[in-house]
Scaffold this active site. Structure first.
Site, PDB file in Angstrom:
ATOM      1  CG  ASP A 161     -30.076  55.320  84.803  1.00 55.38           C
ATOM      2  OD1 ASP A 161     -30.568  54.268  84.563  1.00 55.38           O
ATOM      3  OD2 ASP A 161     -30.602  56.490  85.058  1.00 55.38           O
ATOM      4  CG  ASN A 403     -22.188  62.507  85.222  1.00 57.65           C
ATOM      5  OD1 ASN A 403     -22.903  63.507  85.402  1.00 57.65           O
ATOM      6  ND2 ASN A 403     -22.788  61.461  85.175  1.00 57.65           N
ATOM      7  CD  GLU A 404     -24.336  61.259  89.225  1.00 62.28           C
ATOM      8  OE1 GLU A 404     -24.200  60.168  89.273  1.00 62.28           O
ATOM      9  OE2 GLU A 404     -25.307  62.179  89.396  1.00 62.28           O
ATOM     10  CG  ASN A 471     -25.234  65.366  88.505  1.00 62.17           C
ATOM     11  OD1 ASN A 471     -25.293  66.534  87.700  1.00 62.17           O
ATOM     12  ND2 ASN A 471     -24.716  64.209  87.779  1.00 62.17           N
ATOM     13  CE1 TYR A 473     -32.151  63.152  89.850  1.00 59.87           C
ATOM     14  CE2 TYR A 473     -29.562  62.926  90.303  1.00 59.87           C
ATOM     15  CZ  TYR A 473     -30.800  62.851  89.299  1.00 59.87           C
ATOM     16  OH  TYR A 473     -30.345  63.008  87.928  1.00 59.87           O
ATOM     17  CE1 TYR A 477     -32.761  57.007  92.217  1.00 60.70           C
ATOM     18  CE2 TYR A 477     -31.751  59.055  91.224  1.00 60.70           C
ATOM     19  CZ  TYR A 477     -32.111  57.824  90.958  1.00 60.70           C
ATOM     20  OH  TYR A 477     -32.245  57.333  89.858  1.00 60.70           O
ATOM     21  CD  GLU A 509     -27.560  64.034  86.211  1.00 58.35           C
ATOM     22  OE1 GLU A 509     -27.940  63.180  87.038  1.00 58.35           O
ATOM     23  OE2 GLU A 509     -26.642  63.509  85.191  1.00 58.35           O
ATOM     24  CD1 TRP A 554     -31.892  62.450  84.902  1.00 57.96           C
ATOM     25  CD2 TRP A 554     -30.361  63.537  83.838  1.00 57.96           C
ATOM     26  NE1 TRP A 554     -31.043  61.512  84.193  1.00 57.96           N
ATOM     27  CE2 TRP A 554     -30.247  62.130  83.470  1.00 57.96           C
ATOM     28  CE3 TRP A 554     -29.354  64.392  83.422  1.00 57.96           C
ATOM     29  CZ2 TRP A 554     -29.408  61.531  82.573  1.00 57.96           C
ATOM     30  CZ3 TRP A 554     -28.444  63.707  82.288  1.00 57.96           C
ATOM     31  CH2 TRP A 554     -28.337  62.575  81.908  1.00 57.96           C
ATOM     32  CE  LYS A 574     -34.581  60.298  88.286  1.00 64.15           C
ATOM     33  NZ  LYS A 574     -33.923  58.860  87.949  1.00 64.15           N
TER      34      LYS A 574
HETATM   35  C1  GCB Z   1     -27.253  60.735  87.671  1.00 61.34           C
HETATM   36  C2  GCB Z   1     -26.530  60.395  86.561  1.00 61.34           C
HETATM   37  C3  GCB Z   1     -27.516  60.014  85.321  1.00 61.34           C
HETATM   38  C4  GCB Z   1     -28.855  59.249  85.825  1.00 61.34           C
HETATM   39  C5  GCB Z   1     -29.547  59.860  86.706  1.00 61.34           C
HETATM   40  C6  GCB Z   1     -30.698  59.168  87.435  1.00 61.34           C
HETATM   41  O1  GCB Z   1     -26.894  61.111  88.482  1.00 61.34           O
HETATM   42  O2  GCB Z   1     -25.691  61.394  86.301  1.00 61.34           O
HETATM   43  O3  GCB Z   1     -26.929  59.560  84.271  1.00 61.34           O
HETATM   44  O4  GCB Z   1     -29.685  58.835  84.517  1.00 61.34           O
HETATM   45  O5  GCB Z   1     -28.726  60.257  87.750  1.00 61.34           O
HETATM   46  O6  GCB Z   1     -31.870  59.465  86.842  1.00 61.34           O
HETATM   47  O7  GCB Z   1     -30.501  58.466  88.200  1.00 61.34           O
END
Ligand code: GCB
Length: 608
Positions: A161, A403-404, A471, A473, A477, A509, A554, A574
């Site tokens: 992303d 990462n992820e 990470n 959300y 999300y 994040e 993030w 973000k």
């Molecule tokens: C994540 C990723 C990051 C993205 C972020 C997002 O988990 O590690 O690269 O930019 O989510 O904003 O979706």
């Protein structure tokens, strides 16, 4: 991979500036024909080409950078190297039509000995070809048939992303060394009571024997020194600094360490100086200890990203960003999702920032085993190169080797809790990641190692990590617009992870896309109020848990991402600052937690 320096034994010529540039989509140019009749146009290097010309925005194919330079005649007799700070993704370097080397992978430096290719009597033509094609077997990957990013329907087709900026992103320099020179230094520091213990491992480029010295100074005054005896090109010594001043985020004190290798019959003397911070990092129970004391890593995930310069080194921006991070009260960041410039790392040493240093292994597609061997080769190379480059920075407190990573069938951040049943089905991915963690540990036993995991991913992938980095959300999300339920889910997941692993947890994040200037009462998703509430909620949940050793929002600033229905104007929104660094409401929330809460409480005057 020492940073090139100028002193009385070494020279340096920075070729940063406006180069000639031409695209070569069909790969028809040959270095012998350069510069030729191409349609050359001016291009700044360092800088991504994508933001310098509108027609190059989406171009990721081959491009040529050409520049002519004289090499000072006074350099003759020394070794001359050409070093590129970074180029995305694959680069080949030519000097006067002769190929001197090539390098795969962005964000890390490479250097070639070009002494024999130099024309000492006139101009030298330097040509560097660079391409950034997105391929499934590259790290990071692109053009995957079934990428986990497909929910974003992205253009260009990355698995990640952020915009896949292309070009020469960091300075191209010529530098010299004596024939026999200090090729590498490894400095390891320890604390013994009030003394600092500094172990120095000096490596020459040849298996030479000989003598030298090593000296540590503070403010120009010598505090420790000893002699070096090289055997087979290697010398290892220990210096003791009585009553040392230890490096930390609140007192980033740096000593100067100078290593001298005496000259021999065929070589002049060499010397190299670098900054040293005496400090230790350890993990104990739910805490990260800096110099034996618990420390929290509060700050951000970031990107090297700005209009016009793209991912190119932008020195005023580095200074500005450190100032803004300090203003929020942050003391830390992760180099998401690739190693940042060496100048950034030097600033971190100087300003006292605690860095999680990450290789470009973002969104590794772990369902795609066919490409494992190639990707593993690259990830190991990137781990080696990053640790070689950054091992002497006191600011770097942890290595992150992915990462992820994405397990089978995942959509980015779309899932909730991790289902233990997916662990058995994702063993090949675990083996891959365990190999990376093991490699980082083998190269550096002094720093914790981690991988940053995706929401809903197999938790067993975190088993080998010294620190659990997550990470998450909740409230974006997943459970968007439902911060109350999100709070409970977040708290429950943090507690469950602590129960399972008993290791410090960092939220690497958590964030909410926010259009600057967009407000709402009540606060709804995408408004500045929602981002402020979302971040406050996370910091409150963390504050109640001693084992949460860091909170990294993030993102620090809005940044260029791919074009998709989820990325307004091609940006990830973000950031708590906009892409041009104006604060959103959320930045003030961070100050509330990180500056005001941390400020010492003034004692009330005692009255009789
Ligand atoms: C994540 C990723 C990051 C993205 C972020 C997002 O988990 O590690 O690269 O930019 O989510 O904003 O979706």
């Amino acid at each position: 991979m020492l940073y090139p320096i100028q002193n009385s034994h070494r020279n340096k010529l920075d070729l940063s500036g406006i180069w000639d540039f031409a695209t070569d989509p069909r790969r028809s140019l040959t270095p012998e024909d350069l510069p030729g009749e191409q349609n050359w146009r001016p291009m700044a290097a360092p800088g991504s080409w994508n933001e310098q010309y509108e027609d190059l925005f989406g171009y990721l194919g081959l491009g040529w950078y050409v520049k002519k330079t004289h090499v000072p005649q006074s350099w003759e007799g020394q070794r001359v190297f050409l070093r590129v700070g970074s180029a995305n993704y694959f680069a080949a370097v030519y000097v006067n039509g002769v190929k001197v080397g090539e390098h795969e992978g962005g964000h890390l430096p490479f250097a070639f000995d070009i002494t024999d290719a130099i024309n000492w009597d006139g101009e030298n033509l330097i040509a560097i070809s660079v391409e950034n094609e997105l391929r499934p077997d590259r790290v990071p990957s692109g053009n995957m048939p079934n990428s986990s990013m497909s929910m974003f329907a992205s253009t260009p087709p990355t698995t990640f992303d952020f915009y896949p900026f292309a070009g020469i992103h960091r300075p191209v320099v010529l530098y010299t060394t004596p024939q026999t020179f200090v090729e590498d230094l490894t400095v390891i520091t320890d604390i013994d009571g009030t003394d600092g213990v500094v172990t120095v491992r000096a490596q020459l480029n040849a298996e030479a024997s000989g003598a030298g010295t090593v000296k540590l100074t503070a403010g120009g005054k010598e505090v420790a020194a000893t002699v070096l005896r090289f055997a087979g090109g290697l010398a290892v010594v220990e210096l003791r600094v009585p009553n040392a001043r230890f490096w930390s985020d609140t007192d980033p004190y740096l000593y100067d360490l100078t290593v001298v290798a005496e000259g021999s019959a065929n070589s002049g003397e060499d010397a190299y100086t670098l900054k040293v911070g005496i400090r230790t990092v350890r993990v104990e129970g739910g805490q990260i200890l800096l110099n034996g004391r618990p420390v929290k890593l509060n700050g951000f995930g970031r990107h090297e990203d700005f209009p016009a310069s793209g991912r190119g080194l932008n020195l005023p921006l580095i200074v500005k960003d450190y100032q803004l991070m300090r203003w929020t009260g942050a003391n830390s960041y992760r180099t998401s999702h690739y190693p940042y410039s060496e100048e950034e790392m030097q600033m971190a040493d100087r300003e006292g920032f605690l860095i999680i240093d990450e290789i470009p292994a973002v969104s590794l597609q772990m369902a795609d085993e066919a490409n494992f061997p190639e990707r593993l080769r690259m990830c190991l190379q990137q781990t080696d190169e990053m640790i070689a480059r950054d091992k002497n920075h006191p600011a770097v407190v942890m290595w992150c080797v992915a990462n992820e990573p994405m397990h089978a069938g995942v959509g980015v951040g779309a899932l909730g809790e991790s289902d233990p049943r997916i662990e058995a089905a994702n063993l090949p991915g675990k083996r891959f990641l365990d190999a990376l963690v093991a490699r980082a540990r083998e190269l550096d036993a002094t720093r914790p190692v981690t991988i940053v995991t995706v929401m809903g991913g197999p938790q067993s992938w975190m088993e080998q990590c010294d620190v659990i980095c997550m990470n998450r959300y909740w409230g974006w999300y997943t459970l968007g617009g439902q911060l109350d339920v999100a709070r409970q889910k977040l708290a429950a997941e943090l507690d469950q992870v602590w129960d399972r692993f008993g290791k410090p947890v960092i939220m690497t994040e958590f964030g909410a896309d926010t259009i600057p200037g967009y407000h709402g009462h009540p606060s709804v998703m995408w408004t500045e109020e929602y981002q402020a509430d979302y971040i406050r909620m996370h910091l409150e949940v963390a504050a109640e848990r001693e084992f949460v050793a860091g909170m990294q929002v993030w993102n620090f600033a809005d940044f260029a991402a791919v074009q998709s229905i989820a990325r307004v104007g091609g940006l990830n929104h973000k950031g708590v600052f906009t892409r041009i660094r104006t604060p959103k409401m959320a930045a003030h929330v961070l100050r509330e937690f990180w500056v005001r809460a941390a400020a010492p409480v003034r004692a009330e005057p005692v009255t009789a």
